[in-house]
Design a protein around this motif. Structure first.
Motif, mmCIF file in Angstrom:
data_model
loop_
_atom_site.group_PDB
_atom_site.id
_atom_site.type_symbol
_atom_site.label_atom_id
_atom_site.label_comp_id
_atom_site.label_asym_id
_atom_site.label_seq_id
_atom_site.Cartn_x
_atom_site.Cartn_y
_atom_site.Cartn_z
ATOM 1 N N SER A 201 0.996 -1.283 -0.025
ATOM 2 C CA SER A 201 0.071 -0.085 0.073
ATOM 3 C C SER A 201 0.880 1.325 0.124
ATOM 4 O O SER A 201 0.665 2.291 -0.635
ATOM 5 C CB SER A 201 -1.101 0.169 1.063
ATOM 6 O OG SER A 201 -1.429 1.246 1.465
ATOM 7 N N ALA B 194 1.951 4.156 -3.460
ATOM 8 C CA ALA B 194 1.591 5.590 -3.296
ATOM 9 C C ALA B 194 3.021 6.190 -3.531
ATOM 10 O O ALA B 194 3.079 7.114 -4.154
ATOM 11 C CB ALA B 194 1.157 5.994 -2.002
ATOM 12 N N ASN C 170 1.948 7.800 1.762
ATOM 13 C CA ASN C 170 0.528 7.400 2.427
ATOM 14 C C ASN C 170 0.894 7.066 3.721
ATOM 15 O O ASN C 170 1.228 5.902 4.062
ATOM 16 C CB ASN C 170 -0.157 6.478 1.458
ATOM 17 C CG ASN C 170 -1.498 5.999 2.006
ATOM 18 O OD1 ASN C 170 -2.086 6.693 2.916
ATOM 19 N ND2 ASN C 170 -2.040 5.143 1.617
ATOM 20 N N THR D 67 1.328 -5.996 -8.475
ATOM 21 C CA THR D 67 1.841 -4.763 -7.977
ATOM 22 C C THR D 67 2.864 -4.557 -8.971
ATOM 23 O O THR D 67 2.861 -3.591 -9.506
ATOM 24 C CB THR D 67 2.273 -4.667 -6.691
ATOM 25 O OG1 THR D 67 0.862 -4.667 -5.561
ATOM 26 C CG2 THR D 67 2.683 -3.286 -6.455
ATOM 27 N N SER E 265 -3.546 2.116 -3.552
ATOM 28 C CA SER E 265 -3.117 2.025 -2.326
ATOM 29 C C SER E 265 -4.058 1.893 -1.269
ATOM 30 O O SER E 265 -3.862 1.064 -0.013
ATOM 31 C CB SER E 265 -2.415 3.594 -1.878
ATOM 32 O OG SER E 265 -1.617 3.435 -0.468
ATOM 33 N N SER F 82 7.894 -0.954 3.441
ATOM 34 C CA SER F 82 8.173 -0.115 2.005
ATOM 35 C C SER F 82 9.507 0.384 2.031
ATOM 36 O O SER F 82 10.227 0.049 1.211
ATOM 37 C CB SER F 82 7.205 0.782 1.778
ATOM 38 O OG SER F 82 7.080 1.377 0.631
ATOM 39 N N SER G 7 10.478 -0.099 -1.859
ATOM 40 C CA SER G 7 9.080 0.079 -2.519
ATOM 41 C C SER G 7 9.063 -0.723 -3.709
ATOM 42 O O SER G 7 8.175 -0.772 -4.658
ATOM 43 C CB SER G 7 8.864 1.589 -3.162
ATOM 44 O OG SER G 7 8.688 2.384 -2.067
#
Length: 363
Positions: free
Chosen positions: A71, A75, A82, A216, A257, A292, A297
């Motif tokens: 999530s 972003a 986020n 993703t 996200s 993340s 990421s």
């Protein structure tokens, strides 16, 4: 200057060095309180990976962190930070609960697709408001998302106390879900192929988390939309010059996200608790930020970082039991050190490594 480093250094060596530094400092803290840091590390590893019971719990926690880490990562690729995965996950759990309580579902495989839709829609809806305020009003998404965490918490308390609570019960929780909504545990799935493991909360959501990580990766690196998200995150003026709409990318990235954070409800609410209770997220949304960051990421990095934090959660509980002088708070300290060295103090390792590689190239 990140481009001066090979990818394997940027994505593997530096995070490992940061992690080693964090554990070194944590070992010094353990030494100061009078315990053997090597023995503490052994107990942590054995508690998290030394048995099918420990592995099951480690992967159960990791599943949760994969969803919240993805999530934050989605972003981040759009240049958005986020902080609201905690609140979006709470609303996602509400969506799962409403789906599971809506009908007397005869089988989990019928309820699961609708529960995925409910988790995603509720999580995305909660992220849509901060996204709109950022895209249209210029309100910074960091401020609005962290404020919406508290609003989400208050909303869930109100619903569980005044609307969804079982009549006559004092517990602020929904009714138990019908047995037809229970996701199969990993013990049940492996038992069908003759593999015997301990009973743990690890369930089908662990596989769904890996599927989410793969999707993703496909979205961010193999689709036109993903290219627009990355272009916008690297340089908004250049993206606008190329015809990419800031409003569209901000809204789409935040909706995706929020939907991913909401998927956490599948693991905890539908896969383990079989009801919605207060604060079922328990800080996993904030852990997703660290996951993340440490995973750069990237979905593969997010999965590996999630497993690490799953080990800290499960191994830390066993460590606190076997070494009473090391409380559960000490595990929080170790997690904080990992976050500190992989986030705020990353350049402490990156700059020396970068200088070393520049010297080698010059030579």
């Amino acid at each position: 200057m990140k481009s001066a480093l090979p990818r394997w250094v940027d994505f593997a060596l530096i995070p490992l060095l940061n992690l080693a530094l964090a554990f070194f400092v944590a070992g010094l803290v353990v030494l100061v309180i009078g315990e053997n840091p090597i023995e503490a590390m052994r107990l942590l590893l054995v508690g998290s990976l030394g048995s099918s019971y420990g592995i099951g719990y480690t992967l159960y926690y990791a599943t949760t962190f994969v969803f919240t880490g993805l999530s934050v990562a989605i972003a981040y690729h759009a240049g958005l930070f986020n902080i609201g995965a905690e609140g979006q996950a709470q609303l996602g759990g509400l969506g799962v609960a409403l789906v599971c309580l809506a009908l007397p579902w005869p089988a989990w495989w019928l309820a699961l697709p609708v529960a995925i839709l409910g988790a995603g829609l509720f999580g995305a809806a909660w992220a849509a408001i901060p996204a709109y305020l950022q895209a249209k009003r210029g309100s910074h998404v960091v401020i609005t998302t962290i404020m919406f965490n508290f609003i989400a918490s208050a909303l869930i308390v109100y619903l569980l106390v005044n609307v969804l609570k079982v009549p006559g019960s004092m517990a602020p929780e929904t009714a138990g879900f019908p047995p037809g909504t229970f996701l199969p545990t990993m013990q049940e799935m492996l038992g069908r192929v003759g593999v015997s493991v301990s009973k743990t909360p690890l369930n089908l959501s662990g596989i769904l988390a890996l599927v989410a990580a793969f999707l993703t990766w496909v979205l961010i690196w193999r689709t036109r939309l993903g290219y627009e998200i990355r272009a916008f995150g690297h340089s908004e003026p250049a993206a606008v010059y190329a015809g990419i709409s800031p409003v569209k990318i901000t809204m789409v990235a935040m909706l995706l996200s929020g939907a991913m954070a909401g998927m956490m409800g599948l693991n905890v609410v539908m896969g383990f608790q079989h009801r919605l209770v207060l604060d079922y997220v328990a800080g996993a949304g904030f852990v997703g930020i660290a996951v993340s960051l440490m995973g750069r990421s990237h979905p593969v990095g997010v999965v590996l970082a999630a497993i690490l934090f799953g080990m800290l959660y499960q191994g830390g509980a066993e460590l606190a039991f076997d070494m009473p002088s090391i409380s559960r708070d000490m595990i929080v300290v170790i997690q904080a050190l990992v976050i500190l060295f992989t986030g705020a103090l990353e350049n402490l390792v990156r700059l020396p490594v970068q200088r070393l590689f520049l010297r080698r190239r010059a030579a």
